[in-house]
Design a protein around this motif. Sequence first.
Motif, PDB file in Angstrom:
ATOM      1  N   LEU A 278      -7.962   2.174   6.628  1.00 16.79           N
ATOM      2  CA  LEU A 278      -7.493   0.820   6.338  1.00 16.79           C
ATOM      3  C   LEU A 278      -7.161   0.123   7.650  1.00 16.79           C
TER       4      LEU A 278
ATOM      5  N   THR B 150       0.864  -1.175   0.000  1.00 21.05           N
ATOM      6  CA  THR B 150       0.000   0.000   0.000  1.00 21.05           C
ATOM      7  C   THR B 150       0.902   1.227   0.000  1.00 21.05           C
TER       8      THR B 150
ATOM      9  N   LYS C 207      -1.576  -0.819  -4.001  1.00 22.95           N
ATOM     10  CA  LYS C 207      -2.782  -0.084  -3.617  1.00 22.95           C
ATOM     11  C   LYS C 207      -2.406   1.347  -3.277  1.00 22.95           C
TER      12      LYS C 207
ATOM     13  N   ALA D  62      -5.868  -6.121   6.509  1.00 25.86           N
ATOM     14  CA  ALA D  62      -5.236  -6.031   5.194  1.00 25.86           C
ATOM     15  C   ALA D  62      -3.928  -6.816   5.134  1.00 25.86           C
TER      16      ALA D  62
END
Length: 443
Positions: free
Chosen positions: A328, A193, A257, A333
């Motif tokens: 998040l 990410t 991401k 995740a």
Amino acid sequence: MSNNETEVLIVGAGQAGVAMSEHLTARGVPHLVLERKRIAEQWRSGRWDSLVANGPAWHDRFPGMEIANVDADAFAPKDNMADYFTAYAEKFGAPIRCGVEVTSVRKNVGKPGFQVKTSEGTVNARYVVAATGPFQRPLIPAVVPDNEGLVQIHSSSYRNPQQLPEGGVMVVGAGSSGVQIAAELRRSGRQVTLSVGPHDRPPRQYRGKDFCWWLGVLDKWSASAPPKGAEHVTIAVSGAEGGHTVDFRALAASGIKLVGRTDSYENGTMGFAPDLARNIANGDANYLSVLDEADAYITRNGLEFPEEPEARVLGDDPFDVTNPIFELDLAAAGVTSIVWATGFAVDYSWLPDDAVDDNGRPKHQRGVSPESGIYFLGLPWQTHRGSSFIWGVWHDAKYLAEQIMIQRSYLDHMADAPLVPGLTASELSIRSFEEISAVPQVV
């Protein structure tokens, strides 16, 4: 080196210190360079394993020597750069002492100059050049507490993907370091990410010329100050894998991401500002503006450079941009580590108080401190945009050497005022030169 005298003491033997030493040597000014580790240590051990210079070898060097074993249009690996500065210092016999740390610089009382305390004794110097550069203290924002069970490191401590625990990685910061680290982690198979803040995004190359060349002919390097509001905007450009334009759409397509600027953390959840689309759009605008100016330059000068219409095709915004997330849950995740590519702070606590402001930042004009006899070298925007680049610091060092020569010319008219008791200025210069010349270079 328990006690020593020199006219100019340079603190730091990175690219700034080596450049300063070259210019002083050329002018016959006695000086000594102290380096707490090795020459160009930041290039050797201060970055990740696969780091290369962000500018091509024809550009990211000093005027007096090319980089060995690197093609002029290629991007030199970090060890080649460290070897380059070591060889450059040897070329003119730079009086460098490695393994010596400067701990304080204080004004002498009742006489000019400074008393410099080091790990190997004291040095008296008429002038001191702080050539330690801007990368002194890694900045990690106080966002995620240390006891959250996440591995958190600064980009300066990142070496390779194997260094991090299994699991996903969040990279915070989308400048040159952040995007290169994120891409490397993704290529290794990690889920990544990337937190994207405000940035400039120049083309790596356009119509056959590198962006370093374009910024030169477009007179961008000589800008004396950043645009208003862009003082802390990072530049996303890469020399990795042969050099390429940073493309956040391509990063998203690779599986990275994208999220906005990181601004909070609570109960295992990271929060992001609603600015991802704006940051990407502003970066695109910066990119296209360089293309516009390059095209205009080519037309105005009647140059026959190859057309490159595909450079203006940006493509659709990725899903992460059109459907952004603002929170998040890191555990959900699979994120187990964070790499903070969030820059550095300076540390000049070892200098006299009058040389820095209330925030510890250097007070200076083009590197010349209001504290007479103190100089700074290697700072971003020290004199112009190019000051952050290798060739720029060389020219800044030349300017500081000239300022020291001006001060020396005034001291020629007060030869009866010794720097060290019992020694006139000219006698000190002779003594310093003899002593320093006898000191072997430590690399």
